[in-house]
Design a protein around this motif. Structure first.
Motif, PDB file in Angstrom:
ATOM      1  N   TYR A 150       0.838  -1.200   0.000  1.00  0.00           N
ATOM      2  CA  TYR A 150       0.000   0.000   0.000  1.00  0.00           C
ATOM      3  C   TYR A 150       0.873   1.251   0.000  1.00  0.00           C
ATOM      4  CZ  TYR A 150      -4.835  -1.598   0.535  1.00  0.00           C
ATOM      5  OH  TYR A 150      -6.073  -2.115   0.300  1.00  0.00           O
ATOM      6  N   GLU A 151       1.898   1.239   0.825  1.00  0.00           N
ATOM      7  CA  GLU A 151       2.821   2.373   0.884  1.00  0.00           C
ATOM      8  C   GLU A 151       3.533   2.550  -0.452  1.00  0.00           C
ATOM      9  OE1 GLU A 151       5.393   1.543   4.124  1.00  0.00           O
ATOM     10  OE2 GLU A 151       3.868   1.881   5.668  1.00  0.00           O
ATOM     11  N   ASP A 152       4.000   1.429  -1.027  1.00  0.00           N
ATOM     12  CA  ASP A 152       4.678   1.497  -2.324  1.00  0.00           C
ATOM     13  C   ASP A 152       3.745   2.032  -3.405  1.00  0.00           C
ATOM     14  OD1 ASP A 152       6.999   0.524  -1.241  1.00  0.00           O
ATOM     15  OD2 ASP A 152       6.639  -1.558  -1.823  1.00  0.00           O
ATOM     16  N   ALA A 153       2.481   1.579  -3.370  1.00  0.00           N
ATOM     17  CA  ALA A 153       1.512   2.035  -4.366  1.00  0.00           C
ATOM     18  C   ALA A 153       1.255   3.526  -4.204  1.00  0.00           C
ATOM     19  CB  ALA A 153       0.209   1.255  -4.226  1.00  0.00           C
ATOM     20  N   ALA A 154       1.156   3.980  -2.957  1.00  0.00           N
ATOM     21  CA  ALA A 154       0.931   5.409  -2.714  1.00  0.00           C
ATOM     22  C   ALA A 154       2.119   6.231  -3.210  1.00  0.00           C
ATOM     23  CB  ALA A 154       0.702   5.656  -1.221  1.00  0.00           C
ATOM     24  N   GLN A 155       3.346   5.712  -2.970  1.00  0.00           N
ATOM     25  CA  GLN A 155       4.535   6.416  -3.429  1.00  0.00           C
ATOM     26  C   GLN A 155       4.621   6.422  -4.961  1.00  0.00           C
ATOM     27  OE1 GLN A 155       7.814   4.534  -1.442  1.00  0.00           O
ATOM     28  NE2 GLN A 155       7.145   5.184   0.589  1.00  0.00           N
ATOM     29  N   ALA A 156       4.295   5.274  -5.571  1.00  0.00           N
ATOM     30  CA  ALA A 156       4.334   5.193  -7.032  1.00  0.00           C
ATOM     31  C   ALA A 156       3.299   6.125  -7.646  1.00  0.00           C
ATOM     32  CB  ALA A 156       4.081   3.751  -7.485  1.00  0.00           C
ATOM     33  N   THR A 157       2.111   6.158  -7.034  1.00  0.00           N
ATOM     34  CA  THR A 157       1.072   7.064  -7.526  1.00  0.00           C
ATOM     35  C   THR A 157       1.504   8.512  -7.376  1.00  0.00           C
ATOM     36  OG1 THR A 157      -0.663   5.473  -6.977  1.00  0.00           O
ATOM     37  CG2 THR A 157      -1.331   7.778  -7.232  1.00  0.00           C
ATOM     38  N   SER A 158       2.131   8.818  -6.239  1.00  0.00           N
ATOM     39  CA  SER A 158       2.605  10.182  -6.009  1.00  0.00           C
ATOM     40  C   SER A 158       3.665  10.570  -7.034  1.00  0.00           C
ATOM     41  CB  SER A 158       3.166  10.310  -4.590  1.00  0.00           C
ATOM     42  OG  SER A 158       3.667  11.601  -4.359  1.00  0.00           O
ATOM     43  N   ARG A 159       4.622   9.630  -7.299  1.00  0.00           N
ATOM     44  CA  ARG A 159       5.658   9.913  -8.300  1.00  0.00           C
ATOM     45  C   ARG A 159       5.038  10.087  -9.678  1.00  0.00           C
ATOM     46  NH1 ARG A 159       8.733   6.066  -5.316  1.00  0.00           N
ATOM     47  NH2 ARG A 159       8.131   4.377  -6.715  1.00  0.00           N
ATOM     48  N   TYR A 160       4.047   9.242  -9.978  1.00  0.00           N
ATOM     49  CA  TYR A 160       3.380   9.330 -11.274  1.00  0.00           C
ATOM     50  C   TYR A 160       2.661  10.672 -11.419  1.00  0.00           C
ATOM     51  CZ  TYR A 160      -0.047   8.515 -14.939  1.00  0.00           C
ATOM     52  OH  TYR A 160      -0.822   8.638 -16.060  1.00  0.00           O
ATOM     53  N   GLU A 161       1.956  11.085 -10.363  1.00  0.00           N
ATOM     54  CA  GLU A 161       1.227  12.348 -10.435  1.00  0.00           C
ATOM     55  C   GLU A 161       2.181  13.528 -10.533  1.00  0.00           C
ATOM     56  OE1 GLU A 161      -2.040  13.037 -10.779  1.00  0.00           O
ATOM     57  OE2 GLU A 161      -2.118  10.879 -11.160  1.00  0.00           O
ATOM     58  N   ARG A 162       3.284  13.485  -9.753  1.00  0.00           N
ATOM     59  CA  ARG A 162       4.266  14.569  -9.855  1.00  0.00           C
ATOM     60  C   ARG A 162       4.858  14.626 -11.253  1.00  0.00           C
ATOM     61  NH1 ARG A 162       6.141  12.755  -4.815  1.00  0.00           N
ATOM     62  NH2 ARG A 162       7.954  11.812  -5.824  1.00  0.00           N
ATOM     63  N   GLY A 163       5.213  13.444 -11.786  1.00  0.00           N
ATOM     64  CA  GLY A 163       5.774  13.394 -13.138  1.00  0.00           C
ATOM     65  C   GLY A 163       4.776  13.882 -14.169  1.00  0.00           C
ATOM     66  N   ARG A 164       3.508  13.495 -13.981  1.00  0.00           N
ATOM     67  CA  ARG A 164       2.474  13.921 -14.939  1.00  0.00           C
ATOM     68  C   ARG A 164       2.283  15.435 -14.891  1.00  0.00           C
ATOM     69  NH1 ARG A 164      -2.466  15.396 -14.871  1.00  0.00           N
ATOM     70  NH2 ARG A 164      -2.627  15.094 -12.617  1.00  0.00           N
ATOM     71  N   GLN A 165       2.269  15.993 -13.671  1.00  0.00           N
ATOM     72  CA  GLN A 165       2.097  17.435 -13.537  1.00  0.00           C
ATOM     73  C   GLN A 165       3.292  18.185 -14.109  1.00  0.00           C
ATOM     74  OE1 GLN A 165       1.384  17.931  -9.344  1.00  0.00           O
ATOM     75  NE2 GLN A 165      -0.617  16.926  -9.436  1.00  0.00           N
ATOM     76  N   GLU A 166       4.503  17.671 -13.838  1.00  0.00           N
ATOM     77  CA  GLU A 166       5.694  18.300 -14.404  1.00  0.00           C
ATOM     78  C   GLU A 166       5.680  18.211 -15.925  1.00  0.00           C
ATOM     79  OE1 GLU A 166       8.882  16.283 -12.504  1.00  0.00           O
ATOM     80  OE2 GLU A 166       8.739  17.432 -10.647  1.00  0.00           O
ATOM     81  N   ALA A 167       5.265  17.043 -16.425  1.00  0.00           N
ATOM     82  CA  ALA A 167       5.206  16.863 -17.869  1.00  0.00           C
ATOM     83  C   ALA A 167       4.210  17.828 -18.496  1.00  0.00           C
ATOM     84  CB  ALA A 167       4.832  15.418 -18.215  1.00  0.00           C
ATOM     85  N   GLU A 168       3.078  18.039 -17.808  1.00  0.00           N
ATOM     86  CA  GLU A 168       2.089  18.983 -18.334  1.00  0.00           C
ATOM     87  C   GLU A 168       2.666  20.394 -18.370  1.00  0.00           C
ATOM     88  OE1 GLU A 168      -0.877  18.573 -19.702  1.00  0.00           O
ATOM     89  OE2 GLU A 168      -0.509  16.420 -19.588  1.00  0.00           O
TER      90      GLU A 168
END
Length: 355
Positions: free
Chosen positions: A52-70
């Motif tokens: 669960y912690e790993d999934a939350a971290q992966a989701t957070s990294r994905y969202e940060r990357g997506r926002q930066e990419a945008e």
């Protein structure tokens, strides 16, 4: 008009920002896991919590990357506009070259410049001819050099822009794949945990408390919701085919393995692994009320144990008389079924607002 050379300096600056984003290393689940302490080395309940912690971290990294990419995509679009401007200015330079060539032809009247100098009738006319030749030659050379530089700059900037777009796409793909892999692993572990819980309930005996390594948080209140993130489903008093009369608690729709916490300080008075409620825990609180946590996939406390507000006492599941993963939460005036009160206003009176 601004100098195209000045504008072109903006392009490499923006592209450098894109390159820095793309050059970040992709982090995998194993990167955060110390040697010998990975999910496979943990108990299944603890493994689910870790995932669960790993999934939350992966989701957070994905969202940060997506926002930066945008954000960088918007910059890349501005780069494209600059490139369009460079192309237009290059066209203007080429038109200038043609205009100079036509003007030179008209000025010389079609006669070779050398012949004009030879046939000059006076030194003044000769000097004027030389001056015209020098000025014309300088203008042509400058125009050609500006055009050449603009063409070279345009080719390089176009190549950098293409590379930046491709890099952003690659980074987003890596982040999405990381997120998908962690979530798939978590889903598999959740259902394996549920399988073990179903076997325990079928046998009518619990295997003992599974001690979960909880990172304790300082609470600002003495009362909390039984799960941190949830969607409210079946409410107190609602009707349904699976209940003999009316629903006796409040359901929280959460995935299997979600940490369930005691809503306040208290003492565990019951841990059971059989019957309609499946795997359940009942806690007596200092104000005399009891709270029940049912349909669990694991328990993290033993009967008689004292617990604090917010302490994990188990993990949600779908054991017993359950149609899907959720936490069944009850508030009672006795430890047994039949004395329940509506949990929502009860919690609201204690400062916990659900919704």
């Amino acid at each position: 008009m601004r100098s195209p050379h000045r504008r072109s300096r903006v392009v490499p600056v923006l592209l450098c920002a894109l390159v820095l984003l793309m050059s970040r290393p992709t982090v995998s689940v194993a990167d955060d896991t110390p040697s010998g302490d990975g999910p496979a080395a943990l108990g299944l309940s603890a493994q689910v919590v870790r995932l669960y912690e790993d999934a939350a971290q992966a989701t957070s990294r994905y969202e940060r990357g997506r926002q930066e990419a945008e954000a960088h995509r918007a910059q890349a679009l501005r780069i494209e506009k600059l490139l369009d401007r460079e192309r237009r200015e290059l066209g203007v330079l080429r038109e200038d070259l043609g205009r100079i060539a036509r003007a030179q032809y008209r000025t010389s009247g079609g006669m070779p410049l050398t012949a004009q100098i030879v046939l000059a009738s006076s030194p003044e006319e000769l000097m004027r001819g030389q001056h015209v030749f020098s000025q014309t030659n300088l203008a042509v050379n400058n125009a050609i050099e500006k055009s050449r530089r603009a063409e070279d700059r345009l080719v390089k900037d176009e190549a950098k822009a293409v590379a930046a777009w491709e890099g952003l796409q690659k980074r987003n793909t890596e982040l999405a794949e990381l997120k998908k892999t962690v979530e798939r692993t978590l889903d598999e572990a959740r259902w394996q945990l549920q399988g073990e819980a179903d076997a325990a309930v079928a046998a009518g005996s619990c295997s003992g408390a599974v001690r979960l390594d909880q990172k304790r948080k300082k609470l600002s209140t003495a009362w909390v919701a039984p799960v941190e993130t949830y969607a409210l489903s079946a409410s107190f008093g609602s009707g349904g085919q699976r209940w003999a009369h009316r629903h006796t608690g409040q359901d929280f729709a959460v995935p299997i393995g979600t940490p369930v916490r005691s809503v306040a300080d208290g003492r565990v008075v019951k841990v059971s692994c059989g019957g309609a409620f499946g795997m359940e825990v009942v806690v007596l609180h200092t104000d005399g009320y009891y709270t029940q946590y049912a349909h669990l996939a694991s328990v993290a406390v033993d009967q008689g144990e004292r617990v604090d507000a917010g302490q994990w006492i188990g993990q949600s599941g779908t054991t017993g008389n359950s149609t899907g993963p959720h936490l069944h939460f009850e508030v009672r005036i006795t430890p047994e079924l039949g004395s329940s009160v509506d949990p929502v206003p009860w919690l609201e009176e204690r400062g916990v607002h659900l919704g």
